[in-house]
Motif scaffolding. Sequence first.
Motif, PDB file in Angstrom:
ATOM      1  N   MET A   1     -35.404  -1.895 -11.755  1.00 47.28           N
ATOM      2  CA  MET A   1     -35.605  -2.958 -13.268  1.00 47.28           C
ATOM      3  C   MET A   1     -34.129  -3.604 -13.085  1.00 47.28           C
ATOM      4  O   MET A   1     -33.471  -2.745 -14.319  1.00 47.28           O
ATOM      5  CB  MET A   1     -36.740  -3.009 -13.867  1.00 47.28           C
ATOM      6  CG  MET A   1     -37.065  -4.151 -14.349  1.00 47.28           C
ATOM      7  SD  MET A   1     -38.542  -3.489 -15.862  1.00 47.28           S
ATOM      8  CE  MET A   1     -39.487  -4.254 -15.606  1.00 47.28           C
ATOM      9  N   VAL A   2     -34.144  -5.188 -13.708  1.00 49.32           N
ATOM     10  CA  VAL A   2     -33.181  -5.447 -13.611  1.00 49.32           C
ATOM     11  C   VAL A   2     -33.525  -6.365 -15.520  1.00 49.32           C
ATOM     12  O   VAL A   2     -34.587  -7.208 -15.598  1.00 49.32           O
ATOM     13  CB  VAL A   2     -32.567  -6.477 -12.845  1.00 49.32           C
ATOM     14  CG1 VAL A   2     -31.145  -7.385 -13.400  1.00 49.32           C
ATOM     15  CG2 VAL A   2     -31.571  -6.080 -12.007  1.00 49.32           C
ATOM     16  N   SER A   3     -33.211  -6.289 -15.721  1.00 45.82           N
ATOM     17  CA  SER A   3     -32.737  -6.478 -17.728  1.00 45.82           C
ATOM     18  C   SER A   3     -31.648  -7.203 -18.147  1.00 45.82           C
ATOM     19  O   SER A   3     -30.440  -6.988 -17.818  1.00 45.82           O
ATOM     20  CB  SER A   3     -33.483  -5.352 -18.726  1.00 45.82           C
ATOM     21  OG  SER A   3     -32.542  -4.513 -18.435  1.00 45.82           O
TER      22      SER A   3
END
Length: 87
Positions: A1-3
């Motif tokens: 997941m990219v944040s």
Amino acid sequence: MVSWHRPPEKWVKINTDGRTIGSLGRIGAGGIIRDHNGEMVLAYTTPLKEGNSNQAEVGAAIFGISWTLQMRLRRVILEVDSQPLVD
């Protein structure tokens, strides 16, 4: 997941991306500069003539850094998605 994570107080973060059409064709750049509150300071897109994807990524970073210098912002974090640029 990219944040996305906010930069420290009194800093700005530049997120950039370059784009190419074909292996050696027209290229462009875009990015966004945000402050420590996550508020947008500046968003940009610009054509960059011709080149490859690495040149587009570098052009996007240079364009964003140039804007921060013009705005007299000195505490800058540059975040890119190009491993060759990072290297």
